[in-house]
Write a protein that holds these residues in place. Structure first.
Motif, PDB file in Angstrom:
ATOM      1  N   ALA A 334      86.055  73.591  50.718  1.00 41.73           N
ATOM      2  CA  ALA A 334      86.351  72.350  49.995  1.00 41.73           C
ATOM      3  C   ALA A 334      85.178  71.371  50.120  1.00 41.73           C
ATOM      4  CB  ALA A 334      87.630  71.718  50.519  1.00 41.73           C
ATOM      5  N   SER A 335      84.594  71.302  51.318  1.00 36.83           N
ATOM      6  CA  SER A 335      83.411  70.450  51.518  1.00 36.83           C
ATOM      7  C   SER A 335      82.250  70.946  50.667  1.00 36.83           C
ATOM      8  CB  SER A 335      83.012  70.440  52.992  1.00 36.83           C
ATOM      9  OG  SER A 335      84.029  69.862  53.786  1.00 36.83           O
ATOM     10  N   LYS A 336      82.066  72.264  50.629  1.00 33.11           N
ATOM     11  CA  LYS A 336      80.998  72.842  49.814  1.00 33.11           C
ATOM     12  C   LYS A 336      81.205  72.547  48.330  1.00 33.11           C
ATOM     13  CE  LYS A 336      77.938  75.146  50.556  1.00 33.11           C
ATOM     14  NZ  LYS A 336      76.489  74.833  50.644  1.00 33.11           N
ATOM     15  N   LEU A 337      82.446  72.686  47.879  1.00 29.01           N
ATOM     16  CA  LEU A 337      82.734  72.410  46.470  1.00 29.01           C
ATOM     17  C   LEU A 337      82.468  70.944  46.146  1.00 29.01           C
ATOM     18  CD1 LEU A 337      83.833  73.777  43.883  1.00 29.01           C
ATOM     19  CD2 LEU A 337      86.101  72.992  44.540  1.00 29.01           C
ATOM     20  N   GLY A 338      82.875  70.052  47.038  1.00 23.88           N
ATOM     21  CA  GLY A 338      82.611  68.635  46.834  1.00 23.88           C
ATOM     22  C   GLY A 338      81.121  68.347  46.765  1.00 23.88           C
ATOM     23  N   TYR A 339      80.353  69.022  47.638  1.00 21.44           N
ATOM     24  CA  TYR A 339      78.900  68.836  47.623  1.00 21.44           C
ATOM     25  C   TYR A 339      78.310  69.298  46.300  1.00 21.44           C
ATOM     26  CZ  TYR A 339      74.002  69.928  48.470  1.00 21.44           C
ATOM     27  OH  TYR A 339      72.629  70.035  48.355  1.00 21.44           O
ATOM     28  N   LEU A 340      78.761  70.457  45.804  1.00 25.01           N
ATOM     29  CA  LEU A 340      78.233  70.974  44.544  1.00 25.01           C
ATOM     30  C   LEU A 340      78.522  70.025  43.388  1.00 25.01           C
ATOM     31  CD1 LEU A 340      79.239  74.738  44.909  1.00 25.01           C
ATOM     32  CD2 LEU A 340      76.929  73.795  45.040  1.00 25.01           C
ATOM     33  N   VAL A 341      79.732  69.460  43.372  1.00 26.02           N
ATOM     34  CA  VAL A 341      80.103  68.528  42.309  1.00 26.02           C
ATOM     35  C   VAL A 341      79.241  67.270  42.382  1.00 26.02           C
ATOM     36  CG1 VAL A 341      81.940  67.019  41.465  1.00 26.02           C
ATOM     37  CG2 VAL A 341      82.456  69.400  42.079  1.00 26.02           C
ATOM     38  N   CYS A 342      79.085  66.730  43.580  1.00 26.50           N
ATOM     39  CA  CYS A 342      78.291  65.498  43.737  1.00 26.50           C
ATOM     40  C   CYS A 342      76.818  65.736  43.415  1.00 26.50           C
ATOM     41  CB  CYS A 342      78.441  64.951  45.154  1.00 26.50           C
ATOM     42  SG  CYS A 342      80.095  64.343  45.540  1.00 26.50           S
ATOM     43  N   ARG A 343      76.327  66.902  43.776  1.00 27.65           N
ATOM     44  CA  ARG A 343      74.911  67.207  43.530  1.00 27.65           C
ATOM     45  C   ARG A 343      74.595  67.244  42.037  1.00 27.65           C
ATOM     46  NH1 ARG A 343      72.761  73.015  45.199  1.00 27.65           N
ATOM     47  NH2 ARG A 343      73.904  73.508  43.286  1.00 27.65           N
ATOM     48  N   GLU A 344      75.525  67.801  41.256  1.00 27.92           N
ATOM     49  CA  GLU A 344      75.282  67.916  39.822  1.00 27.92           C
ATOM     50  C   GLU A 344      75.588  66.634  39.068  1.00 27.92           C
ATOM     51  OE1 GLU A 344      73.807  70.496  38.543  1.00 27.92           O
ATOM     52  OE2 GLU A 344      73.777  71.484  40.505  1.00 27.92           O
ATOM     53  N   GLY A 345      76.398  65.764  39.666  1.00 24.93           N
ATOM     54  CA  GLY A 345      76.724  64.507  39.006  1.00 24.93           C
ATOM     55  C   GLY A 345      77.988  64.617  38.165  1.00 24.93           C
ATOM     56  N   SER A 346      78.595  63.477  37.893  1.00 23.60           N
ATOM     57  CA  SER A 346      79.887  63.448  37.201  1.00 23.60           C
ATOM     58  C   SER A 346      79.809  64.006  35.785  1.00 23.60           C
ATOM     59  CB  SER A 346      80.418  62.009  37.165  1.00 23.60           C
ATOM     60  OG  SER A 346      79.492  61.157  36.496  1.00 23.60           O
ATOM     61  N   THR A 347      78.666  63.852  35.127  1.00 28.52           N
ATOM     62  CA  THR A 347      78.572  64.319  33.737  1.00 28.52           C
ATOM     63  C   THR A 347      78.588  65.842  33.635  1.00 28.52           C
ATOM     64  OG1 THR A 347      76.149  64.242  33.859  1.00 28.52           O
ATOM     65  CG2 THR A 347      77.298  62.271  33.015  1.00 28.52           C
ATOM     66  N   GLU A 348      78.312  66.543  34.747  1.00 32.68           N
ATOM     67  CA  GLU A 348      78.258  68.006  34.707  1.00 32.68           C
ATOM     68  C   GLU A 348      79.551  68.666  35.174  1.00 32.68           C
ATOM     69  OE1 GLU A 348      75.796  69.910  33.483  1.00 32.68           O
ATOM     70  OE2 GLU A 348      74.931  67.993  32.837  1.00 32.68           O
ATOM     71  N   LEU A 349      80.503  67.870  35.695  1.00 35.15           N
ATOM     72  CA  LEU A 349      81.710  68.471  36.249  1.00 35.15           C
ATOM     73  C   LEU A 349      82.513  69.210  35.191  1.00 35.15           C
ATOM     74  CD1 LEU A 349      83.715  69.018  38.496  1.00 35.15           C
ATOM     75  CD2 LEU A 349      84.694  66.736  38.109  1.00 35.15           C
ATOM     76  N   TRP A 350      82.831  68.525  34.101  1.00 34.59           N
ATOM     77  CA  TRP A 350      83.663  69.169  33.072  1.00 34.59           C
ATOM     78  C   TRP A 350      82.952  70.358  32.424  1.00 34.59           C
ATOM     79  CZ3 TRP A 350      88.418  69.884  32.232  1.00 34.59           C
ATOM     80  CH2 TRP A 350      88.879  70.340  30.990  1.00 34.59           C
ATOM     81  N   PRO A 351      81.662  70.253  32.059  1.00 27.10           N
ATOM     82  CA  PRO A 351      80.982  71.425  31.513  1.00 27.10           C
ATOM     83  C   PRO A 351      80.969  72.608  32.482  1.00 27.10           C
ATOM     84  CG  PRO A 351      79.720  69.469  31.013  1.00 27.10           C
ATOM     85  CD  PRO A 351      80.824  69.043  31.946  1.00 27.10           C
TER      86      PRO A 351
END
Length: 356
Positions: A334-351
């Motif tokens: 879960a920590s890793k997934l959160g890091y990946l999401v934050c690293r890419e930024g909010s605009t990349e989450l849905w894509p």
């Protein structure tokens, strides 16, 4: 995923072996420390433990997808043998260009705790923790950081200093200490993120096993609810029980979908791609959540029967609880997934979500 004729033959063969040689009585004896040599020998005859290894490196040359049903069945039958550990170790050796020995294997490290190092004269020092099946395999494959590369080291089990640990399911889970151990360095290679790739493969394998175990406890729970009577009618007729069983079915289906998605992204993008890491992290998290909810419901429906040694439900629920922590716990991923999401930024989450 559609099954080819070859896949069907493989699945039928594995199912026959597991149904005959991984029975509840066999599993109980394995948990008491009795090695299941007959089961392992039959598996070796099929070459399934080395299925992920190309023929050039001494394996069977099956694809990742070909083995997915085997891994689910290994979870569904709670197979008490180092099948999955040998598969993962074989993948590691072949991935780094090493010949793969035709014997039982496990690998280390399987988490970020502990550390190992080679002395200039090739002796191994350090400790690795919670290595699955280390006490029952012939060789332990260790990844050792070495300057700007990795050394792939083979350690015979008899030469390792092992703890006597077992996980909640009674499977061997051992800490290993190395003290100036003279080892065989199979190969040195440059592979940035090799340990992280190994953890991703291990997490994906455990996700498929957990999906198989959830499928099994769903089948057992439905069957028990139809047979167990209360007030002169099966408890399956009570709305509260029906609701709980439906939730269990949802959790089992969600785990299978998540595990298969992680596998397909591995095939699509490769194990080192961030999209694969995202999908495998999501799979390990979702399977962990399904295990927590699903085992609770299964034991609620079974009542005291679910804890009886003679009844096999506990063989699967205890494995689900144990596998949640292998190759990174649910919270780790879960920590890793959160890091990946934050690293890419909010605009990349849905894509990212829609792409996988």
């Amino acid at each position: 995923m559609a099954q080819s004729e070859t896949d069907s033959v493989l699945v039928n063969t594995v199912m026959r072996i597991f149904s005959e040689l991984s029975t509840p009585d066999v599993i109980n004896r394995a948990e008491e420390g009795e090695p299941q040599e007959q089961l392992w020998n039959v598996l070796c005859e099929t070459a399934i433990p080395w299925a992920w290894v190309q023929e050039d490196y001494g394996g069977a040359g099956f694809s990742v997808v070909d083995c997915a049903p085997v891994l689910r069945l290994a979870g569904k039958y709670a197979v008490p043998a180092p099948l999955c550990e040998t598969l993962i170790s074989g993948w590691l050796l072949a991935r780094t260009g090493c010949e793969v020995p035709v014997t039982s294997l496990t690998m280390a490290p399987v988490n970020h705790a502990g550390s190992v190092a080679l002395t200039p004269d090739g002796r191994l020092n350090g400790v690795v923790y919670q290595v699955p099946y280390a006490a029952e395999v012939e060789q332990i494959i260790v990844i050792v950081p070495c300057d700007n590369e990795f050394a792939i080291v083979s350690v015979p089990k008899m030469d390792a200093q092992l703890s006597n640990g077992r996980n909640l399911a009674g499977e061997p889970l051992n800490d290993i200490r190395f003290n100036e151990l003279d080892v065989n360095v199979i190969r040195k290679c440059k592979y940035p993120g090799l340990i992280e790739a190994l953890l991703r493969v291990g997490a994906q394998v455990r996700s498929l096993q957990m999906a198989g175990a959830l499928e099994r406890i769903l089948e057992m729970t439905v069957e028990y609810a139809q047979e167990r009577k209360q007030f002169d009618r099966p408890i399956a007729g009570f709305q509260a029980v029906q609701h709980n069983v439906a939730v269990l079915a949802e959790e089992a289906a969600a785990a299978q979908c998540a595990a298969e998605n992680g596998l397909m992204q591995w095939v699509r993008f490769g194990i080192d791609d961030s999209r694969t890491e995202f999908a495998i992290a999501a799979a390990k998290i979702r399977c962990g959540e399904a295990a927590a909810r699903g085992t609770k419901i299964a034991h609620q429906v079974h009542g005291a029967m679910g804890f009886a040694r003679e009844y096999p439900l506990h063989q699967f629920t205890r494995r689900l609880w144990s596998w949640c922590d292998d190759f990174g716990s649910t919270s780790d991923w879960a920590s890793k997934l959160g890091y990946l999401v934050c690293r890419e930024g909010s605009t990349e989450l849905w894509p990212t979500i829609t792409a996988i």
